[in-house]
Design a protein around this motif. Structure first.
Motif, PDB file in Angstrom:
ATOM      1  N   CYS A 139       0.863  -1.252   0.154  1.00 16.65           N
ATOM      2  CA  CYS A 139       0.015   0.066  -0.027  1.00 16.65           C
ATOM      3  C   CYS A 139       0.838   1.214  -0.100  1.00 16.65           C
ATOM      4  O   CYS A 139       1.912   1.273   0.384  1.00 16.65           O
ATOM      5  N   ALA A 140       0.410   2.348  -0.579  1.00 20.66           N
ATOM      6  CA  ALA A 140       1.000   3.571  -0.462  1.00 20.66           C
ATOM      7  C   ALA A 140       0.953   4.383   0.685  1.00 20.66           C
ATOM      8  O   ALA A 140       1.538   5.113   1.047  1.00 20.66           O
ATOM      9  N   ALA A 141      -0.280   4.103   1.259  1.00 18.86           N
ATOM     10  CA  ALA A 141      -0.670   4.737   2.233  1.00 18.86           C
ATOM     11  C   ALA A 141      -1.821   4.241   3.231  1.00 18.86           C
ATOM     12  O   ALA A 141      -2.396   3.498   2.911  1.00 18.86           O
ATOM     13  N   ILE A 142      -1.801   4.501   4.591  1.00 16.10           N
ATOM     14  CA  ILE A 142      -2.766   4.145   5.448  1.00 16.10           C
ATOM     15  C   ILE A 142      -3.946   5.378   5.694  1.00 16.10           C
ATOM     16  O   ILE A 142      -3.197   6.511   5.851  1.00 16.10           O
ATOM     17  N   LEU A 143      -5.159   5.170   5.468  1.00 18.49           N
ATOM     18  CA  LEU A 143      -5.964   6.230   5.315  1.00 18.49           C
ATOM     19  C   LEU A 143      -7.062   5.776   6.470  1.00 18.49           C
ATOM     20  O   LEU A 143      -7.738   4.832   6.583  1.00 18.49           O
ATOM     21  N   VAL A 144      -7.358   6.486   7.449  1.00 19.86           N
ATOM     22  CA  VAL A 144      -8.378   6.240   8.557  1.00 19.86           C
ATOM     23  C   VAL A 144      -9.745   7.048   8.341  1.00 19.86           C
ATOM     24  O   VAL A 144      -9.626   8.358   8.074  1.00 19.86           O
ATOM     25  N   ASN A 145     -10.686   6.258   8.215  1.00 21.24           N
ATOM     26  CA  ASN A 145     -12.023   6.833   7.627  1.00 21.24           C
ATOM     27  C   ASN A 145     -13.101   6.022   8.539  1.00 21.24           C
ATOM     28  O   ASN A 145     -13.582   4.883   8.063  1.00 21.24           O
ATOM     29  N   THR A 146     -13.668   6.500   9.618  1.00 19.39           N
ATOM     30  CA  THR A 146     -14.689   6.064  10.293  1.00 19.39           C
ATOM     31  C   THR A 146     -16.128   6.672   9.859  1.00 19.39           C
ATOM     32  O   THR A 146     -16.963   6.614  10.693  1.00 19.39           O
ATOM     33  N   LYS A 147     -16.382   7.141   8.641  1.00 24.19           N
ATOM     34  CA  LYS A 147     -17.566   7.793   8.294  1.00 24.19           C
ATOM     35  C   LYS A 147     -18.748   6.969   8.234  1.00 24.19           C
ATOM     36  O   LYS A 147     -19.675   7.428   8.651  1.00 24.19           O
ATOM     37  N   GLU A 148     -18.482   5.630   8.152  1.00 23.86           N
ATOM     38  CA  GLU A 148     -19.818   4.951   8.006  1.00 23.86           C
ATOM     39  C   GLU A 148     -20.267   4.342   9.341  1.00 23.86           C
ATOM     40  O   GLU A 148     -21.355   4.205   9.530  1.00 23.86           O
TER      41      GLU A 148
END
Length: 340
Positions: free
Chosen positions: A297-306
């Motif tokens: 992976c190029a990056a880790i993204l944290v997304n808890t929108k759901e």
């Protein structure tokens, strides 16, 4: 055969739990405002706008994304968009006179766990020479009008990339929105030194720990909640080994991490997207780093929108783990017009 059955079952479950998502939602509202010597029009997208919109898409990527992604925009994607301009829906075009100077892509979806219908922007961009708080406010207000036209419960307006996230957050708070989440990002550095020894291996498929994490956000009856879990399980299972991998790890107390890989369409970068997190331990974050490296992976993204949870609260020490805040998720409930 099993995969086909799983996909069919997940589709049937979603038809029951989220019938709103099966309807095409295309706004008909528009607006016009005079700012200084210019007259700006915000209206639904037309196929003839596509050429200028794609030029703006290039500017968006070069000005606000390329420095962080260290990649190039997906030319194949742009060619497909240009060839399917007549099929483009769910978008607004911003014009200064007859010149296209901005665009907004949006989507309507059902937050099944919370039983809410949501209108959310996917991308929003206005060329720097045309930006002003007055124009931004008119764009957001028109977005709210579209939400009322669709009959949604909540507006989500977020900024995942770009500059000045705090300025945008304050501007939206002035319009009655409140922050319910944030985007956290970290570049993955292959071969970097590791200081912590990982003693627990992550799950490669969802486990019963998912129930513990999702249950507090659920407003579903017990039967529908079980259906939601079943549909989500088949959706994840069918994706594993095809175009994505899955990561789940629990820790002491309510510590939890859940992630999946995805390939971002606009630059073809592979990301590790954290979709569930609650007070992870350093060992858990280290295991996530190792997994992201192994998955290239190029990056880790944290997304808890759901789950509509604030990543900064669920991941309070994110800066200690080398994550940076790249944008905010702003929310407004349309039933009363009050921020929630």
């Amino acid at each position: 055969m099993a995969g086909n059955f799983g996909g069919w079952l997940a589709q049937r479950i979603w038809r029951r739990l989220a019938p709103f998502d099966l309807i095409e939602h295309v706004a008909t509202v528009s607006d016009c405002v005079e700012i200084g010597a210019r007259i700006y029009t915000i209206r639904p997208f037309e196929a003839s706008d596509m050429g200028q919109v794609l030029l703006l898409a290039r500017r968006l990527y070069e000005e606000e994304m390329a420095h962080a992604t260290k990649s190039n925009i997906n030319e194949t994607m742009l060619a497909k968009l240009e060839g399917s301009a007549g099929a483009m829906r769910g978008a607004f075009t911003v014009l200064a006179g007859t010149e296209v100077c901005g665009f907004v892509r949006y989507v309507c979806w059902t937050h099944v766990l919370r039983q809410e219908k949501i209108l959310e922007n996917l991308y929003v961009y206005v060329a720097p020479e045309h930006r002003s708080f007055t124009l931004f406010r008119r764009i957001v207000r028109l977005f709210e009008c579209a939400g009322r036209e669709f009959g949604v419960d909540r507006i989500l307006f977020s900024f995942e990339t770009g500059s000045s996230p705090e300025v945008k957050r304050v501007a939206m708070e002035r319009m009655g929105f409140s922050r319910i989440g944030a985007f956290l990002v970290k570049r993955v550095e292959a071969g970097s030194e590791r200081q912590i020894i990982v003693t627990r291996k992550p799950q490669s498929r969802p486990s019963l720990a998912t129930v513990r994490y999702l249950q507090p956000a659920a407003r579903l009856g017990r039967g529908d909640f079980l259906l939601y879990l079943l549909g989500s399980y088949f959706h994840v299972r069918d994706g594993i080994g095809c175009d994505q991998s899955f990561f789940e790890l629990t820790g002491p107390g309510d510590a939890y991490l859940m992630a999946r890989t995805m390939t971002r369409v606009f630059d073809r970068q592979k990301l590790a997207v954290v979709i569930g997190v609650c007070r992870p331990t350093p060992e858990m974050v280290h295991a996530l780093d190792d997994w992201a490296v192994r998955e290239r992976c190029a990056a880790i993204l944290v997304n808890t929108k759901e789950t509509l949870g604030d990543a900064c609260e669920l991941f309070g020490d994110y800066a200690c783990h080398e994550f940076s805040l790249s944008g905010h998720i702003m929310s407004k409930h349309l039933t009363t017009g009050a921020a929630t």
